[in-house]
Write a protein that holds these residues in place. Structure first.
Motif, mmCIF file in Angstrom:
data_model
loop_
_atom_site.group_PDB
_atom_site.id
_atom_site.type_symbol
_atom_site.label_atom_id
_atom_site.label_comp_id
_atom_site.label_asym_id
_atom_site.label_seq_id
_atom_site.Cartn_x
_atom_site.Cartn_y
_atom_site.Cartn_z
ATOM 1 N N THR A 99 -4.321 17.932 1.994
ATOM 2 C CA THR A 99 -5.547 17.182 1.716
ATOM 3 C C THR A 99 -6.707 17.648 2.583
ATOM 4 O O THR A 99 -7.864 17.362 2.271
ATOM 5 N N SER A 100 -6.433 18.390 3.641
ATOM 6 C CA SER A 100 -7.495 18.867 4.525
ATOM 7 C C SER A 100 -7.894 20.315 4.247
ATOM 8 O O SER A 100 -8.777 20.849 4.919
ATOM 9 N N ASP A 110 0.266 16.357 1.320
ATOM 10 C CA ASP A 110 0.594 16.790 2.675
ATOM 11 C C ASP A 110 2.096 16.980 2.858
ATOM 12 O O ASP A 110 2.739 16.262 3.635
ATOM 13 N N ARG A 168 1.628 21.123 5.975
ATOM 14 C CA ARG A 168 0.756 20.286 6.811
ATOM 15 C C ARG A 168 0.846 20.717 8.262
ATOM 16 O O ARG A 168 -0.169 20.762 8.972
ATOM 17 N N LYS A 214 -2.292 22.068 10.457
ATOM 18 C CA LYS A 214 -2.671 21.467 11.733
ATOM 19 C C LYS A 214 -2.775 22.524 12.824
ATOM 20 O O LYS A 214 -3.484 22.321 13.825
#
Length: 246
Positions: free
Chosen positions: A104-105, A133, A138, A142
């Motif tokens: 989602t990022s 995610d 994910r 990160k």
């Protein structure tokens, strides 16, 4: 460019399973076939590392050892290979298809759209790019690395697997070509240096990044134009996908 390929499941976890026309399929096995073939297909275009195939990346995530094994920050892109499952697949003359997930990022999906477009051109329904995610990608994101999870097709659908088995090499080459296209990579034989003088000269995959850098004043040309070399453009696009210019 440094690429990390991860095969889903394994280490005792078969993932999705199916028996079609007397042949048994296991997701873990097929994912490893794809990563091995994809590594070969990308040879000469970029540096490719395959996550240890005797391990299960998701289990490593649950144990807290994924980042130590993967060492994500040394890569520019992470692609995790999986196969989907219906749990009740039956031949109906329609493929269920390929889809790709990003987190989602993730700021952009150009590479993933290229992948689904290339794979679907082999005869599989294009289910598009979705956001979720998933644990492994994910964790990579990160760590600052663009990552995606590819569901090549539905392992338990006879129509999907008929296309997959008949066009395995075309599917793998499609994924490889999408990665090359998405990151502006060249095949080994293509050694000439390309220089882009104007924004209009820049390939479609890099125009948004160059426009952003020009608007922000981060990129300036000379009296002779942009003079932006192909390899530098590729680095700028990778950085942009990592969110460094936002």
């Amino acid at each position: 460019m440094n690429l990390l390929l991860i095969s889903g499941h394994g280490a005792g976890d078969p993932g999705a399973t199916a028996a079609i026309h007397g042949r048994a399929y296991r997701e873990a096995d097929e994912a490893r076939k794809v990563t091995a073939a994809l590594r070969e297909a990308l040879e000469g275009s970029c540096s490719v590392t395959v996550y240890p195939t005797d391990r299960n990346a998701f289990e490593d995530y649950k144990k807290g050892t994924l980042s130590a094994v993967a060492r994500f920050p040394q890569y520019d892109y992470v692609l995790e290979i999986h196969f989907n499952a219906l749990q009740s697949g039956a031949a109906d003359g329609r493929t269920k298809g390929v889809e790709c997930y990003v987190t989602t990022s993730e700021p952009g999906t150009a590479v993933e759209r290229a992948i689904t477009n290339r794979v679907s051109a082999c005869g599989l329904t294009n289910r598009g790019v979705k956001r979720k995610d998933w644990s492994v990608i994910r964790t990579a994101r990160k760590a600052g690395v663009p990552a995606a999870l590819l569901e090549v097709c539905f392992l338990d659908d006879p129509d999907d697997m008929a296309v997959y088995t008949a066009k395995f090499r075309q599917i793998v080459e499609g994924i490889a070509e999408a990665v090359r296209e998405g990151f502006g990579l060249r095949k080994e034989a293509e050694e000439e240096v390309t220089v882009y003088k104007t924004l209009a000269d820049v390939p479609a995959w890099g125009q948004a990044t160059v426009r952003k850098l020009l608007d922000k004043g981060y990129l300036e040309g000379t009296g002779d134009g942009l003079n932006l070399e192909h390899n530098m453009l590729r680095v700028l696009v990778i950085n942009d996908r990592a969110g460094l210019y936002d």
